[in-house]
Design a protein around this motif. Structure first.
Motif, PDB file in Angstrom:
ATOM      1  N   ASN A   2       0.748  -1.666  -0.184  1.00  0.00           N
ATOM      2  CA  ASN A   2      -0.105  -0.203  -0.403  1.00  0.00           C
ATOM      3  C   ASN A   2       0.577   1.215   0.354  1.00  0.00           C
ATOM      4  O   ASN A   2       1.624   1.302   0.680  1.00  0.00           O
ATOM      5  N   PRO A   3       0.788   2.132  -0.625  1.00  0.00           N
ATOM      6  CA  PRO A   3       0.672   3.331  -0.847  1.00  0.00           C
ATOM      7  C   PRO A   3       1.449   4.143   0.724  1.00  0.00           C
ATOM      8  O   PRO A   3      -0.321   3.861   1.592  1.00  0.00           O
ATOM      9  N   LEU A  14      -8.768   6.414  -5.773  1.00  0.00           N
ATOM     10  CA  LEU A  14      -9.682   5.066  -5.960  1.00  0.00           C
ATOM     11  C   LEU A  14     -10.169   4.842  -4.633  1.00  0.00           C
ATOM     12  O   LEU A  14     -10.890   3.783  -4.102  1.00  0.00           O
ATOM     13  N   SER A  15      -9.620   5.341  -3.439  1.00  0.00           N
ATOM     14  CA  SER A  15     -10.123   5.304  -2.134  1.00  0.00           C
ATOM     15  C   SER A  15     -11.979   6.197  -2.653  1.00  0.00           C
ATOM     16  O   SER A  15     -11.883   7.206  -2.580  1.00  0.00           O
ATOM     17  N   SER A  20     -10.141  13.832  -2.922  1.00  0.00           N
ATOM     18  CA  SER A  20     -10.124  14.877  -4.922  1.00  0.00           C
ATOM     19  C   SER A  20     -11.232  13.426  -5.433  1.00  0.00           C
ATOM     20  O   SER A  20     -11.190  15.159  -6.898  1.00  0.00           O
ATOM     21  N   ARG A  21     -11.515  13.327  -5.270  1.00  0.00           N
ATOM     22  CA  ARG A  21     -12.977  12.791  -6.197  1.00  0.00           C
ATOM     23  C   ARG A  21     -14.466  13.704  -6.789  1.00  0.00           C
ATOM     24  O   ARG A  21     -14.142  13.756  -7.341  1.00  0.00           O
ATOM     25  N   ARG A  22     -14.555  15.047  -5.636  1.00  0.00           N
ATOM     26  CA  ARG A  22     -15.355  15.731  -5.830  1.00  0.00           C
ATOM     27  C   ARG A  22     -14.405  16.646  -6.808  1.00  0.00           C
ATOM     28  O   ARG A  22     -14.966  16.626  -8.103  1.00  0.00           O
ATOM     29  N   LEU A  23     -13.548  16.820  -6.402  1.00  0.00           N
ATOM     30  CA  LEU A  23     -12.963  17.747  -7.469  1.00  0.00           C
ATOM     31  C   LEU A  23     -12.907  17.162  -9.141  1.00  0.00           C
ATOM     32  O   LEU A  23     -13.085  18.140  -9.552  1.00  0.00           O
ATOM     33  N   LEU A  24     -12.426  16.340  -9.212  1.00  0.00           N
ATOM     34  CA  LEU A  24     -11.974  15.491 -10.204  1.00  0.00           C
ATOM     35  C   LEU A  24     -13.637  14.846 -10.839  1.00  0.00           C
ATOM     36  O   LEU A  24     -13.724  15.722 -11.998  1.00  0.00           O
ATOM     37  N   GLY A  25     -14.381  15.119  -9.928  1.00  0.00           N
ATOM     38  CA  GLY A  25     -15.712  15.126 -10.832  1.00  0.00           C
ATOM     39  C   GLY A  25     -16.542  16.271 -10.959  1.00  0.00           C
ATOM     40  O   GLY A  25     -17.065  16.231 -12.381  1.00  0.00           O
ATOM     41  N   ASP A  26     -16.029  17.589 -10.686  1.00  0.00           N
ATOM     42  CA  ASP A  26     -16.749  18.997 -10.961  1.00  0.00           C
ATOM     43  C   ASP A  26     -15.656  18.978 -12.108  1.00  0.00           C
ATOM     44  O   ASP A  26     -16.169  19.720 -13.464  1.00  0.00           O
ATOM     45  N   ILE A  27     -14.703  18.738 -12.346  1.00  0.00           N
ATOM     46  CA  ILE A  27     -13.434  18.874 -13.130  1.00  0.00           C
ATOM     47  C   ILE A  27     -14.038  18.279 -14.649  1.00  0.00           C
ATOM     48  O   ILE A  27     -14.147  19.013 -15.394  1.00  0.00           O
ATOM     49  N   THR A  28     -13.927  17.000 -13.995  1.00  0.00           N
ATOM     50  CA  THR A  28     -14.226  16.169 -15.637  1.00  0.00           C
ATOM     51  C   THR A  28     -15.869  15.974 -16.030  1.00  0.00           C
ATOM     52  O   THR A  28     -15.962  15.380 -16.792  1.00  0.00           O
ATOM     53  N   SER A  29     -16.622  16.473 -15.411  1.00  0.00           N
ATOM     54  CA  SER A  29     -18.596  16.703 -16.183  1.00  0.00           C
ATOM     55  C   SER A  29     -18.165  16.825 -17.322  1.00  0.00           C
ATOM     56  O   SER A  29     -17.093  17.733 -17.265  1.00  0.00           O
TER      57      SER A  29
END
Length: 119
Positions: A2-3, A14-15, A20-29
Motif C-alpha cells: 500500500n502507498p 481510488l479510495s 480529490s474525487r469530488r474535485l475530479l468529478g467537477d472538472i471532468t463532468s
C-alpha cells in the motif's frame, strides 16, 4: 504494498473517501469540461457561454459555474455598470487544469467514431 498515507488533504483517488474525487468529478463532468475549455479562449459573459455551449440549459450552466467557482477554477466578476453584468474567466488553477484537459478533448475529437458507435 500500500502507498503511504499522504495526509488529510491528499488521498488516494481510488479510495471511496478520497477528497480529490469530488474535485475530479467537477472538472471532468460533461459540462465542467466544456465550460473550462470555453473559458480558455478568454473572459466571457454568462449569455455568451450559454450561446457557445450547445445543449446546456440555463440551470446547468449556473450550477456548473457556481461549482467551478467554489473549486477555485473560475473567477466570477460582477461589473458595476448600468445595466450590470457578470464576466467569467479562468483562475491560474483553472488555466492549469484546462491545459491538461485540452489534449484529451482534442484526442476525443480526432478519434470519434473509432471507438464505440455513436447512437
Amino acid at each position: 504494498m500500500n502507498p503511504p498515507d499522504s495526509g488529510p488533504l491528499r488521498g488516494q483517488v481510488l479510495s471511496a473517501d478520497c477528497p480529490s474525487r469530488r474535485l475530479l468529478g467537477d472538472i471532468t463532468s460533461k459540462w465542467g469540461v466544456l465550460v473550462l475549455i470555453c473559458l480558455d479562449r478568454g473572459t466571457l459573459r454568462w449569455s455568451e457561454l450559454l450561446r457557445t455551449i450547445g445543449g446546456i440549459s440555463e440551470k446547468m450552466l449556473a450550477q456548473t459555474l457556481r461549482t467551478l467557482e467554489e473549486d477555485g477554477l473560475v473567477l466570477r466578476e460582477a461589473r458595476p455598470v448600468v445595466p450590470p453584468y457578470v464576466e467569467y474567466s479562468l483562475t491560474e488553477q483553472g488555466r492549469q487544469v484546462t491545459g491538461l484537459l485540452l489534449p484529451l478533448v482534442e484526442w476525443a475529437q480526432d478519434h470519434v467514431g473509432e471507438t464505440a458507435p455513436l447512437t
